[in-house]
Design an enzyme around this catalytic site. Structure first.
Site, short mmCIF file in Angstrom:
data_model
loop_
_atom_site.label_atom_id
_atom_site.label_comp_id
_atom_site.label_asym_id
_atom_site.label_seq_id
_atom_site.Cartn_x
_atom_site.Cartn_y
_atom_site.Cartn_z
N TYR A 129 32.33 43.60 36.42
CA TYR A 129 32.75 42.21 36.12
C TYR A 129 31.58 41.34 35.69
CZ TYR A 129 37.35 42.95 38.32
OH TYR A 129 38.60 43.37 38.64
N TYR A 160 47.19 40.14 33.98
CA TYR A 160 45.95 40.72 34.46
C TYR A 160 45.73 42.11 33.85
CZ TYR A 160 42.05 41.44 37.64
OH TYR A 160 40.79 41.64 38.15
N HIS A 161 44.50 42.34 33.36
CA HIS A 161 44.13 43.60 32.72
C HIS A 161 44.76 43.77 31.34
CE1 HIS A 161 42.83 45.81 36.68
NE2 HIS A 161 41.94 44.94 36.24
N HIS A 202 39.39 41.88 30.84
CA HIS A 202 39.43 40.85 31.88
C HIS A 202 39.16 39.44 31.34
CE1 HIS A 202 38.97 44.47 34.32
NE2 HIS A 202 39.45 43.78 35.32
CU LIG Z 1 39.86 44.48 37.16
#
Ligand SMILES: [Cu+2]
Ligand SMILES: *[C@@H]1O[C@H](CO)[C@@H](O)[C@H](O)[C@H]1NC(C)=O
Ligand SMILES: *[C@@H]1O[C@H](CO)[C@@H](O)[C@H](O)[C@H]1NC(C)=O
Ligand SMILES: *[C@@H]1O[C@H](CO)[C@@H](O)[C@H](O)[C@H]1NC(C)=O
Ligand SMILES: *[C@@H]1O[C@H](CO)[C@@H](O)[C@H](O)[C@H]1NC(C)=O
Ligand SMILES: *[C@@H]1O[C@H](CO)[C@@H](O)[C@H](O)[C@H]1NC(C)=O
Length: 679
Positions: A306, A528-529, A616
């Site tokens: 991240y 998400y993703h 992301h």
């Molecule tokens: Cu993730």
């Protein structure tokens, strides 16, 4: 939900030792869904995808025909309720098809195909088409399914028709059940763009980038195609979509010992994709676009996932942040010399200055909005409300660049940041906390010029929808397209997903009066993703979401969005200006290049857009730069222009760009590549 994302990576052997042989997890590790004989039962393994929107059409209202069938296994078996009976086509090679007659026109949203559970051959490559009359077919989806016995979906923008045809190149092919879904029609409106076709993929594309040399979308998930959990293998499932040949090719990348889930991604100056950290927290892998090989590179000094990553004006790559799972804090900067394959720590690039005030301490340094800029600096525009400059001199430098806003918190975790013109950054959406947090509609126009000086910030009206986990791309005309997201940040819970995309239109005279407008809704949740990437022809790939194993939010596909600037009022494709040539195709900042086109370019309507890489909600690679030009020569259908690449190597960051021109109707050309070399 504090998922220990990186946990399993640290102790794979231990997890393995604890495994019950019949454990669901183990089946995932082996890349299989439970392959048990379920004759007579009405259940089959699923890939935990939401069913197509709307309702399943009652099979008794349907009839089918097919290209061929083996005695005793006719195609009507796909409509009966038993999964023991199946259609098997003849093993004759070539393309096989099965067509469903819906008896009347319906608004079709997708299909669910259940393979025959005991088959050892599976349908992979396929197309889905819809027709009113069995003569003219419209392709609504194509691509490739993962080869196993779990149910397979094709979900597309609702299309009106009476017939649905599934074609496949595998024979023999075995299908137990074929369900068709119908839903409310979304009235086409070419002024708001168009969705389709769907590209079915054999994995959830959580990360992706466009290979500049081929235009292919390189998408990847994790060590498995449907889950990131229980990382056992330090490998990655990759799939390549070729938009020209219309093929999807899966590939397992295991030689780099890198599970590239939740990584930092940056293009280097040669258009290679440099992937750092993630589930394998120190690894560096390079996708060499010249050779098509994934190469193991020297590892980082610091464990990260991240993290933010960006190219610098001199071609080096900077990363910062990236607490992940159990490995929290102290994620100061480091810089990668691509040529020498060497990482150098920059302890004075102070990550704490970009911390957000997240509920979860390990999220505070995630997903930095980084933009390589002049004189080997990096501007960090978010998601923290404090903005900063990072410098590479000595052990690194950190200089505050002012606050993006003046609210008590005001962080924008999982928001988007897009450089839509040189030094102009649009930041928007996100939420105060990474998850379990209300999304924001806040919009910021952030202007930067000289390094280590305060950025200036203007806050125009917000989006119509509050969004977090959304994605965006800058379009050739400088507007910013945003798709998906949800209004409550909750990974893998799509309940509040936003179906209507928006686009931001910059008002250069009065930035505070810049506006958002809505475009055509779609039916698939992209939260998400999920990712979005600008393709070489100016359309947008919006795909993915999920990768959560046995959750209910997996999306093994992407859809193409065609912006309204490509469409006539009747929905047909406009004729587009054509770029005949760009010379030289490789330039340095400040160079003039010669561009030949068929039609006249509108004033201020040429730009270069750096190739994007996304995961992301982060895409630090894409940046659009207006290019000034002089018209040199013209004759019917031939125009020659001189274009100037921006002079500063921090603005014209090294790498591959798509060069676009617009005609006087605002119609963009397809792009032609220009590579800007590092100086
Ligand atoms: Cu993730
Ligand atoms: C590595 O991937 C290749 C396919 O690219 C596969 O054939 C091979 O079995 C894999 N090796 C391991 C050890 O998983
Ligand atoms: C670039 O940065 C270095 C190091 O901070 C500084 O000494 C130099 O003056 C800067 N150059 C320009 C052109 O600003
Ligand atoms: C970088 O940090 C190290 C360790 O703190 C120190 O020894 C060194 O002098 C520093 N280098 C510079 C150029 O400041
Ligand atoms: C999903 O989100 C919705 C809306 O916030 C909430 O009502 C629901 O309980 C959530 N579902 C789960 C399984 O947590
Ligand atoms: C889903 O997967 C999780 C983690 O892999 C596991 O703990 C859980 O038991 C599974 N649930 C079902 C219903 O299979």
């Amino acid at each position: 939900m504090k998922v220990p994302w990186g946990f399993a990576a640290a102790v794979p052997a231990l997890v393995h030792a604890q495994m019950d042989p019949l454990d669901h997890d183990k089946l995932y590790q082996e890349g299989k869904t439970p392959a048990v004989d379920k004759f007579g039962e009405d259940t089959v393994p699923t890939l935990d995808q939401p069913k197509p929107p709307g309702q399943k059409i009652n099979p008794s209202d349907l009839s089918v025909t097919c290209s061929s069938s083996v005695t005793g296994h006719g195609c009507s078996n796909v409509l009966d309720p038993s999964i023991a009976s199946y259609w098997q086509n003849e093993d004759v090679g070539g393309t096989q098809w099965i067509t469903v007659d819906l008896e009347k026109e319906r608004s079709i949203s997708g299909l669910v195909m259940v393979p025959y559970q005991d088959a050892d051959a599976f349908i992979e490559t396929h197309t889905v088409e819809v027709s009113q009359d069995m003569k003219t077919w419209k392709e609504v989806a194509y691509g490739r399914w993962w080869p196993d016995n779990s149910e397979k979906l094709s979900v597309f923008q609702p299309e009106k028709g009476r017939y649905l045809r599934l074609q496949m190149t595998h024979s023999p092919a075995f299908i137990s059940e074929l369900d068709v879904y119908e839903t409310e029609y979304i009235q086409p409106d070419p002024k708001k763009g168009a969705w389709g076709p769907t590209i079915d993929l054999p994995l959830v594309p959580v990360s992706g980038a466009i290979d500049p040399t081929t235009g292919n979308l390189i998408g990847w998930s994790s060590w498995q195609y449907n889950t990131y959990l229980q990382n056992m293998g330090s490998k990655t499932q990759v799939s390549t979509w070729n938009p020209y040949k219309r093929t999807v090719t899966p590939r397992e990348v295991n030689q780099t010992n890198h599970d590239m889930f939740c990584p930092g991604i940056t293009f280097d100056e040669h258009g290679n994709i440099v992937v750092t950290g993630g589930n394998s927290a120190r690894q560096t892998t390079r996708y060499n676009t010249a050779t098509g090989q994934w190469e193991k590179r020297y590892h980082m000094n610091v464990d990260r996932g991240y993290q933010g990553a960006t190219i610098l004006s001199d071609g080096r790559i900077f990363v910062i942040g990236g607490s992940f799972g159990e490995v929290i804090g102290n994620k100061f900067g480091e810089v990668y010399d691509v040529q020498a394959d060497r990482w150098t720590e920059l302890p004075e690039c102070d990550v704490t200055k970009m911390y957000t005030e997240d509920l979860d301490s390990w999220r505070m340094d995630n997903h930095g909005w980084l933009f390589g800029w002049k004189n080997e600096t990096v501007f960090q525009a978010g998601p923290s409300k404090q903005m900063n400059w990072y410098g590479m001199v000595g052990n690194g430098t950190t200089t505050p660049a002012g606050d993006r806003n003046h609210e008590e918190y005001g962080d924008a975790m999982c928001g988007n940041a897009v450089m839509f013109d040189g030094g102009k950054i649009l930041g928007f959406g996100g939420s105060q906390d990474y998850e379990k947090s209300p999304a924001l509609d806040d919009t910021y126009i952030i202007s930067i010029d000289e390094p280590n000086t305060d950025a200036s910030v203007v806050q125009p009206a917000g989006m119509k929808y509050k969004r977090t986990f959304h994605n965006s791309v800058v379009l050739p005309d400088g507007s910013v397209f945003v798709a998906g997201g949800q209004d409550w940040g909750f990974p893998f819970n799509e309940t509040t997903f936003v179906s209507e995309p928006e686009r931001f239109v910059y008002n250069a005279k009065e930035p505070a009066k810049s506006t958002w407008e809505t475009w055509l809704p779609n039916t698939v949740a992209r939260t998400y993703h999920s990712i979005a990437l600008l393709l070489q022809d100016g359309t947008v790939f919006v795909g993915g979401g999920g990768l959560c194993g046995n959750c209910t939010a997996n999306h093994f596909d992407g859809q193409i969005f065609t912006p309204p600037s490509h469409l006539n009022s009747d929905g047909s494709l406009r004729s587009r200006p054509v770029i005949y040539s760009v010379e030289p195709a490789e330039a340095k900042p400040g160079d003039w290049i010669k561009v030949k086109t068929d039609s006249r370019i509108a004033e201020d309507a040429a730009s270069i857009i750096r190739y994007g890489s996304a995961t992301h909600t982060v895409d630090t690679d894409q940046r659009r730069l207006s290019v000034p030009f002089k018209r040199r020569w013209f004759w019917h259908g031939f125009n020659t222009y001189d274009f100037q690449i921006p002079e500063d190597p921090g603005v014209a960051a090294p790498g591959y760009y798509m060069l676009y021109v617009l005609d006087r109707y605002g119609t963009p050309s397809k792009s032609v590549n220009v590579r800007v070399a590092a100086v």
